[in-house]
Design a protein around this motif. Structure first.
Motif, mmCIF file in Angstrom:
data_model
loop_
_atom_site.group_PDB
_atom_site.id
_atom_site.type_symbol
_atom_site.label_atom_id
_atom_site.label_comp_id
_atom_site.label_asym_id
_atom_site.label_seq_id
_atom_site.Cartn_x
_atom_site.Cartn_y
_atom_site.Cartn_z
ATOM 1 N N SER A 63 -3.209 -5.776 -1.810
ATOM 2 C CA SER A 63 -4.549 -5.371 -1.388
ATOM 3 C C SER A 63 -5.366 -4.950 -2.607
ATOM 4 O O SER A 63 -4.829 -4.458 -3.605
ATOM 5 N N ASP B 170 -7.402 -2.476 -2.714
ATOM 6 C CA ASP B 170 -7.373 -1.011 -2.822
ATOM 7 C C ASP B 170 -6.166 -0.536 -3.625
ATOM 8 O O ASP B 170 -6.275 0.389 -4.437
ATOM 9 N N ALA C 85 -6.209 1.394 -7.318
ATOM 10 C CA ALA C 85 -5.572 2.691 -7.517
ATOM 11 C C ALA C 85 -4.691 2.682 -8.763
ATOM 12 O O ALA C 85 -4.663 3.650 -9.530
ATOM 13 N N LEU D 121 -14.838 -2.280 -5.655
ATOM 14 C CA LEU D 121 -14.223 -0.957 -5.722
ATOM 15 C C LEU D 121 -14.341 -0.353 -7.116
ATOM 16 O O LEU D 121 -14.415 0.867 -7.269
ATOM 17 N N HIS E 106 -13.239 -8.291 -3.749
ATOM 18 C CA HIS E 106 -13.231 -6.952 -3.169
ATOM 19 C C HIS E 106 -12.898 -5.910 -4.234
ATOM 20 O O HIS E 106 -13.492 -4.834 -4.272
ATOM 21 N N CYS F 78 0.832 -1.202 0.000
ATOM 22 C CA CYS F 78 0.000 0.000 0.000
ATOM 23 C C CYS F 78 0.868 1.253 0.000
ATOM 24 O O CYS F 78 0.583 2.221 -0.693
#
Length: 213
Positions: A202, A204, A208, A114, A110, A27
Motif C-alpha cells: 500500500s 500508506d 510511513a 501522501l 497515491h 500494513c
C-alpha cells in the motif's frame, strides 16, 4: 488498460485477486516496523528486525553500483548518482505493460499525494524500466505524464547488458520482464538498498517507511 480510468481498488482486484490480503498483511508489518523506528538512533538506514528473507530490512545494506541508465529527459546518468542524497522508493516496471504495471503506477500516484505535503524535500520516487527496447525516454515521459508525476517522481531505464544486475538488486533474481517483481525497494541517502516491501504494498505503508529512513 487505460490508466486513471479505473480505481486502484478495482485494478488490484482485477489483476491481483489476493492483493487486499497482501496489503493488509503488509500494513500490519509496516506498523511494527515504524514503531521500531520511532525514537531510534538511525544511521541513515531503517532500523528494524528483519521480517523475512524476501522482504523487510536488508542486512547489511547493499550499495547500489554505477549502473548506466537512460533518463526520461533524454540524457544518461549512473543509477547511483540519481540516488545519492535522496531517500528513494524504486519499483521495476515497463511502459508496454498492461497488467500489473498500471497497478504499480497507481500505487506511486497515491504515494506522491501522501508525500507532497511533507517538508522533507529529499524524498523521491523512481520508476525503473526493464524493457530496453520499449522503455525509451519518450515512453518513460509518457508513463510519468499518465500518472500525473511531480518533479519528485523520475523514470529511467538501464541498457540490456545491465538488466541482470538490475534484476539481481531489485527483482529477487527474477529475470523475465513479464513476471518481474512488484515490490518497492527503499534506498537511503547513501545510495544503499536498505528495505524491500512485499509484493504490491500500500502507498500508506511505503510512505510511513520513507519518512523514517
Amino acid at each position: 488498460m487505460p490508466c486513471g480510468a479505473t480505481s486502484l481498488g478495482e485494478l488490484m482486484q482485477r489483476q491481483h485477486p489476493d492483493a487486499d490480503t497482501t496489503r493488509r498483511r503488509f500494513c500490519a508489518l509496516a506498523t511494527g516496523v515504524v514503531a521500531a523506528l520511532v525514537g531510534a538512533d538511525m544511521p541513515k538506514s531503517v532500523r528494524a528486525d528483519p521480517i523475512s528473507a524476501d522482504h523487510g530490512r536488508i542486512v547489511p545494506p547493499v550499495q547500489i553500483p554505477d549502473i548506466k541508465v537512460r533518463c526520461a529527459g533524454g540524457g544518461t546518468a549512473s543509477l547511483r548518482s540519481l540516488l545519492l542524497g535522496k531517500v528513494t522508493a524504486l519499483h521495476l516496471m515497463f511502459t508496454g505493460c498492461s497488467t500489473v504495471c498500471p497497478i504499480q503506477g497507481a500505487i506511486f500516484q497515491h504515494l506522491q499525494t501522501l508525500l507532497l505535503p511533507q517538508t522533507q524535500t529529499d524524498l523521491q520516487l523512481l520508476s525503473l524500466g526493464i524493457d530496453p527496447d520499449g522503455d525509451s525516454p519518450a515512453a518513460l515521459r509518457a508513463w510519468l505524464k499518465n500518472f500525473g508525476a511531480s518533479s519528485a517522481w523520475i523514470a529511467a531505464a538501464p541498457s540490456a547488458e545491465n538488466l541482470d544486475q538490475v534484476f539481481a538488486l531489485f527483482g529477487q533474481g527474477r529475470n523475465a520482464v513479464e513476471t518481474h517483481s512488484t515490490q518497492v525497494n527503499i534506498i537511503d541517502r547513501e545510495a544503499r538498498l536498505v528495505w524491500r516491501s512485499p509484493p504490491l504494498p500500500s502507498a500508506d505503508a511505503i510512505a510511513a517507511v520513507l519518512r523514517k529512513v
